[in-house]
Design an enzyme around this catalytic site. Structure first.
Site, PDB file in Angstrom:
ATOM      1  N   LYS A   1       0.826  -1.212   0.000  1.00  0.00           N
ATOM      2  CA  LYS A   1       0.000   0.000   0.000  1.00  0.00           C
ATOM      3  C   LYS A   1       0.858   1.259   0.000  1.00  0.00           C
ATOM      4  O   LYS A   1       0.458   2.297  -0.535  1.00  0.00           O
ATOM      5  CB  LYS A   1      -0.930  -0.005   1.216  1.00  0.00           C
ATOM      6  CG  LYS A   1      -1.959  -1.136   1.210  1.00  0.00           C
ATOM      7  CD  LYS A   1      -3.091  -0.887   0.217  1.00  0.00           C
ATOM      8  CE  LYS A   1      -4.101  -2.020   0.207  1.00  0.00           C
ATOM      9  NZ  LYS A   1      -5.050  -1.938  -0.893  1.00  0.00           N
TER      10      LYS A   1
ATOM     11  N   GLU B   1      -9.878   6.204   2.708  1.00  0.00           N
ATOM     12  CA  GLU B   1     -10.678   5.140   3.300  1.00  0.00           C
ATOM     13  C   GLU B   1      -9.735   4.015   3.700  1.00  0.00           C
ATOM     14  O   GLU B   1      -8.660   3.872   3.119  1.00  0.00           O
ATOM     15  CB  GLU B   1     -11.686   4.610   2.263  1.00  0.00           C
ATOM     16  CG  GLU B   1     -11.152   3.513   1.317  1.00  0.00           C
ATOM     17  CD  GLU B   1     -10.058   3.982   0.353  1.00  0.00           C
ATOM     18  OE1 GLU B   1      -9.913   5.210   0.190  1.00  0.00           O
ATOM     19  OE2 GLU B   1      -9.351   3.124  -0.213  1.00  0.00           O
TER      20      GLU B   1
ATOM     21  N   SER C   1       2.015  -9.463  -0.811  1.00  0.00           N
ATOM     22  CA  SER C   1       1.714  -8.031  -0.768  1.00  0.00           C
ATOM     23  C   SER C   1       1.883  -7.420   0.613  1.00  0.00           C
ATOM     24  O   SER C   1       2.028  -6.211   0.739  1.00  0.00           O
ATOM     25  CB  SER C   1       0.285  -7.800  -1.245  1.00  0.00           C
ATOM     26  OG  SER C   1      -0.610  -8.629  -0.517  1.00  0.00           O
TER      27      SER C   1
HETATM   28  C1  LIG Z   1      -1.475  -6.809   2.445  1.00  0.00           C
HETATM   29  C2  LIG Z   1      -2.623  -6.554   1.529  1.00  0.00           C
HETATM   30  N1  LIG Z   1      -2.697  -7.231   0.386  1.00  0.00           N
HETATM   31  C3  LIG Z   1      -3.704  -7.044  -0.458  1.00  0.00           C
HETATM   32  C4  LIG Z   1      -4.730  -6.175  -0.184  1.00  0.00           C
HETATM   33  C5  LIG Z   1      -5.850  -6.056  -1.166  1.00  0.00           C
HETATM   34  O1  LIG Z   1      -5.816  -4.867  -1.867  1.00  0.00           O
HETATM   35  P1  LIG Z   1      -5.413  -4.849  -3.397  1.00  0.00           P
HETATM   36  O2  LIG Z   1      -6.207  -5.885  -4.092  1.00  0.00           O
HETATM   37  O3  LIG Z   1      -5.715  -3.459  -3.818  1.00  0.00           O
HETATM   38  O4  LIG Z   1      -3.955  -5.141  -3.486  1.00  0.00           O
HETATM   39  C6  LIG Z   1      -4.694  -5.415   0.993  1.00  0.00           C
HETATM   40  C7  LIG Z   1      -5.748  -4.445   1.339  1.00  0.00           C
HETATM   41  O5  LIG Z   1      -5.801  -3.912   2.432  1.00  0.00           O
HETATM   42  C8  LIG Z   1      -3.608  -5.626   1.863  1.00  0.00           C
HETATM   43  O6  LIG Z   1      -3.524  -4.951   3.017  1.00  0.00           O
END
Ligand SMILES: Cc1ncc(COP(=O)(O)O)c(C=O)c1O
Ligand SMILES: Cc1ncc(COP(=O)(O)O)c(C=O)c1O
Lengths: 255, 419, 419, 255
Positions: C93, C115, C384
């Site tokens: 993020k 948000e 992520s």
């Molecule tokens: C660690 C992590 N991975 C994935 C996501 C999912 O979001 P996005 O699909 O935009 O990557 C989030 C959302 O809070 C997240 O915190």
């Protein structure tokens, strides 16, 4: 009389001697004295008086607890030396200081040697002081005619045993197995083999310790070791069944 | 100067500090370790493997961040921060642990043990053990187990067995003793992963060597980012591993001053602190395998220590620092619990960084001194870890009411679910 | 193929999805944003500044880790992981947020709103705001505020105001609505930092652009570490930003299959999930400013959604994915809550990694498919975020008894201290 | 009769018209009907019937709550159209559909237009549907002779107003200030200037809304706006003091 000649003398009438152990001030100096009386009556030959230390990293749970409780009760080094003096004056067995090196280091090695000597001790066991760090203390001890007890262990190589043997005096303490004080050692061929290996590197009498708790252990060692060293088993007995228990323990052990 | 270039017969000694004070039964083990370590140190491919492992697994090199806002606000020296908080598992502890993991592989051992206080080192060790496929036991004082549950939770989930040590003060030093007891029994197949630059030789040298990667990187980065060396380098000092790590990058630079920041707890004279060198309460002694300054009484029994940062709350200090302190090569200061809380708040708000409570000690001293320096002078702080894993401690330290009622609500929920 | 090479009059559209569906009052604001974004995108120094900022502040490039143990255990493809969990604040993020921070500076605005659901994006935004000196308000559903207190704690300590949204389901989608309400009032000095590749144009493109740094790095790293491209790339899909991020590195590589893993919750047919594309429950709609697949009823009102991972628990999906899904360019699968818990345990124990619950969804799908692939095939998973910030959720998910009694003890302590 | 001619006709006897608002199904359709009766009695000229939506992101707290409660109570689109048919059949004011675009999108734009028309609606307000997305809907609406109400806002540039004006039909809705529905707008020179600017770009009648709540607001707008749009203030009154309150509210407002 020095430690080694004392042992030699005692060995004339016994085929194996016994060294016992108390932690100074645990449960109390009074109880220590009662334990020692029983040991003396039973004919114990040598006693280690352990000076309590806050970081007893080579001890097992029972002694760790004893060290801790003794310190909590306020035991001081002065009290331990006082007690040593009383004990060595009163009983026929010989007394050794046992403890960790910091106790000696903090008061200074010379002071330490002088005080052991003055308290009637014939030597000391400092399990966390390797021979590499002992030259000065050994020299001072030799001058004062007290003995630094060297430990030989199952992990010592022959080369190492030779080094250890070459500086050993008074007696050596053969550690029967890996680990800390307190748990049972299986008396078997490895112990005999270890004693045999150690013998090749020193002429001084040989005590064997760690986990000795019964007459059968003694019988096993008879003929190979000079001294059986009994620690935790006696303390455990004292805790569980007091004076009468301890009397019975030593009676049976040394029968 | 090479502090590890020992003179004859003084191997493992830094001035009068250091050495090996272990039971005879460990003699062969420590010899074996020393030999293996000497081989590793002499083998450039070992270091290369180590660096590659940390790059691919832990994200090294960690960056250096310029704190423009804080520098401006304080109006003095330009402040830079070495970001070891960005490591996998959240602190510099992983460096040492990964290095010892490689070494343990070379030793052919399949089990590791480690002491931990705050839990950071235990967390890192459990992680390494999972990665290397070692069996892993972590010794941790029962008091620490109770207060550092999040780290215990992760260690257990990473597959480590966490053993609560019930002896002594039931904190870090007691965990060290218990490790020693395990080691004297199981040394044949077990390597002891000591977590800081303390303990018997070669641990201080070995841990310092692994951590020197921090300083190596930082020196190069500072030259690249600022065109010159920093005037002062700050690090917190628990056992001293992160500080040794960064200081080694600059130790031969005459004009770089090195400052260690210890746990000042409730302050000088309180006897509720863990400052071995900044305050006058410690004396030289021998315990836990080595000789150094300890917070101990006259008879050589250890005193109780305190710091808001569990990772600084330890009786002894790196023997190398005891020596460098004697020589005046490193200056030691202390940061009190109160100062740490203030510095943490300031750092969060002005820079968006959340240093671990330990690391915040380095920030305190730097923040005190920066305003007295010229604007063209440069300061480097080692941020050894991140604080978000310390949320329970920090929320307690900041006395956060909303946090407390959240926890109470959670507890109520758990109690309801049980019924 | 450049998905952002819009045909005439279709700017902001990906097939039939995307667009701008906002109140007229925001027309000028979104125009201004679009113009500014176009400038940034056309200006190579902007991207360079962005990369440098992330390098120095967040530790980019994040590494790629080869999971040798897991690969061996599964006996199929070689598994590699892109480690965006090592970023500052613990997830990808921060990439988007730092980029929008730079853009916000260019816009000359001094206030930001965002948000947040799980709190990761709010945490990152609060961090960025502290670093850039922006005023910061974070909107968060009241349910999320209650269950994600740790993140709220950090946001507040970083200086952000966290506003609990009491409308609707009191979760992420309601926080989005509330952000819109703030924005239609304060757009003059306020930039809305949308947290994922959703919402009105140019957000999907902009967030994707910032996140493309993941894929750019990963492609190069895979070539360097393995000598070739991966056969499959896995990422979890909430709004779709991390997945867009990594997929962009490989989207023009014919032989690389891209797989998005959605929140399967309690499974297909349960209606307690957040799979918009993998399951058949979603239909095309318009809400929150854009057109895409939404989990909604026949009349266009949104359904309740569920996932063990708060960050995947959202009604809509990135319009670009809706399009790529139609085209068969990206395959979508779902991972159920139960599968996620098992995969998390496996990953912790075999590799010492703690992926965020969101990221673990990508692991689930990869772990299912790896054994069906040849040993010389290569898989890349995007991690992520890190899971250690999710300790409350994970401990609950794993039903950890010791954790619960720790919390109960803490609560008792707080209650005692009050009296 | 189309919206624009209806407004023109009414304006012959009044210098400012009033458009009121209810959220369908909140608090209930029965109460909606009571409100509408009062509005009709008071001489309200136009009424927006809001179809509840789950994501009412352009609404303020009171309407958000109303949308939510209505949906919770099970309100459907069918019910809303039914209600619209009843209302448009029963009262002299004209009825507009108000809601979010997804409601129209989901049923299909053609169906949407047909249903509004069938229910007697003269137009619709979809605040989240920008003109760029409206071409088809506008075309269908023109065919069906209903009006898509365009919003003009204080942030719209002259260029934008021109674009908006060029497609405006029936009436335009001038948003008096930034923000969502519900809070008070300070009626001052900016509002007049805004209306003035809007006038330059369209010939259709002009309603002004957002925050209108009193006779003085109406007086202020008289002469510049054609229609005063009253939303939240009426709902608030209904909630606080029911039928008698609402009767009084409109009586005073339109006095
Ligand atoms: C660690 C992590 N991975 C994935 C996501 C999912 O979001 P996005 O699909 O935009 O990557 C989030 C959302 O809070 C997240 O915190
Ligand atoms: C983040 C962090 N910094 C510093 C320390 C102190 O240790 P050392 O002085 O060895 O770096 C610790 C110990 O746990 C720690 O976790």
């Amino acid at each position: 009389m020095g430690l080694q000649s004392f042992i030699a003398e005692r060995k004339q009438s016994k085929d194996i001697l016994v060294m016992a152990h108390v932690v100074c001030g645990y449960p109390s100096f009074e109880e220590n004295m009662q334990e020692l009386e029983i040991m003396a009556e039973a004919g114990v030959d040598l006693v280690e008086l352990q000076f309590p230390f806050s970081e007893p990293s080579a001890d097992g749970p029972l002694f760790v607890h004893a060290n801790e409780e003794s310190l909590k009760a306020g035991t001081t080094v002065d009290q331990c030396f006082d007690f040593m003096r009383q004990v060595s004056g009163r009983f026929p067995f010989k007394v050794l200081m046992m403890g960790y090196y910091n106790t000696a280091f903090k008061m200074g090695e010379a002071t330490f040697v002088r005080r052991v000597k003055e308290a009637g001790g014939v030597g000391y066991i400092l399990p966390d002081l390797p021979i590499e760090e002992s030259a000065n203390l050994h020299r001072l001890s030799a001058q004062a005619d007290i003995e630094p007890i060297i430990l030989m262990t199952p992990t010592s190589s022959d080369k190492r045993l030779a080094q250890l043997g070459s500086v050993s005096r008074g007696m050596v303490y053969v550690v029967a197995r890996k680990g800390v004080t307190g748990s049972k050692t299986n008396m078997g061929d490895d112990v005999l083999a270890l004693i045999e290996r150690c013998r090749q590197h020193t002429d001084v009498p040989m005590g064997v310790g760690f986990g000795i708790s019964s007459k059968s252990d003694l019988d096993f060692l008879r003929g190979s070791a000079d001294i059986a060293i009994v620690g935790t088993a006696a303390l455990k007995t004292w805790q569980q069944s007091g004076a009468s228990g301890l009397r019975k323990f030593f009676a049976e052990l040394m029968a | 100067m090479d502090i590890f270039d020992f003179s004859d017969g003084r191997e493992g000694y830094y001035g009068e500090y250091g050495g090996v004070f272990l039971p005879e039964i460990l003699h062969a083990t420590i010899e074996e370790l020393l030999v293996c370590f000497r081989e590793c140190k002499a083998d450039p491919t070992f270091w290369q493997d180590y660096v590659t492992l940390l790059q691919n697994y832990s994200g090294r090199p960690t960056p250096v961040t310029h704190l423009e806002n804080l520098s401006r606000k304080l109006g003095g020296a330009q402040i830079y921060v070495k970001r070891d908080d960005l490591n996998h598992t959240g602190s510099h502890k992983i460096n040492n642990v990964m290095g010892q993991g490689l070494l343990c592989q070379r030793l052919g051992k399949r089990k590791v043990i480690a002491e931990t206080g705050a839990g950071q080192h235990g967390f890192a060790t459990a992680t390494m053990a999972a990665k290397f496929g070692f069996e892993c036991k972590i010794y941790m004082g029962a008091v620490d187990v109770a207060r550092q549950r999040p780290n215990v939770f992760w260690m257990e989930n990473l597959g480590a067995e966490v053993i609560a040590v019930e002896d002594g003060q039931k904190t870090l030093k007691d965990a060290v003793n218990e490790c020693m007891r395990d080691w004297v029994t199981n040394m044949a197949d077990t390597h002891y992963i000591l977590g800081t630059a303390c303990g018997p030789h070669p641990f201080p040298e070995m841990v310092s060597w692994f951590q020197s990667i921090i300083g190596l990187e930082a020196r190069e980065q500072m030259l690249k980012q600022t065109g010159r060396l920093p005037d002062r380098v700050y690090a917190c000092v628990g056992g001293g591993s992160n500080a040794m790590g960064i200081f080694q990058g600059f130790i031969n630079d005459e004009n770089v001053e090195l400052i260690g920041s210890e746990g000042g707890g409730e302050g000088v004279g309180s006897y509720m602190h863990s400052s071995r060198l900044a305050y006058d309460d410690a004396t030289v002694g021998v315990a836990q395998g080595y000789k150094t300054y300890f917070l101990q009484n006259e008879e050589g029994n250890m005193n109780e220590t305190h710091s808001v940062a569990a990772g600084l709350d330890y009786i002894g200090v790196n023997p190398i620092f005891a020596h460098l302190h004697d020589q005046g090569k490193v200056r030691f200061e202390a940061a009190t619990d109160t100062e740490v809380k203030e510095a943490l708040k300031l750092t969060m708000r002005t820079e968006g960084l959340i240093p671990a409570l330990e690391s915040t000690h380095a920030f305190v001293t730097a923040i005190k001194e920066a305003p007295t320096m010229r604007k063209d002078e440069i300061i480097l702080i080692n941020q050894s870890g991140r604080g978000d894993k310390d949320i329970f401690t920090i929320a307690d330290a900041l006395d956060d009411a909303k946090w407390k009622s959240f926890i109470e609500g959670k507890a109520d929920q758990y109690r309801r679910e049980k019924n």
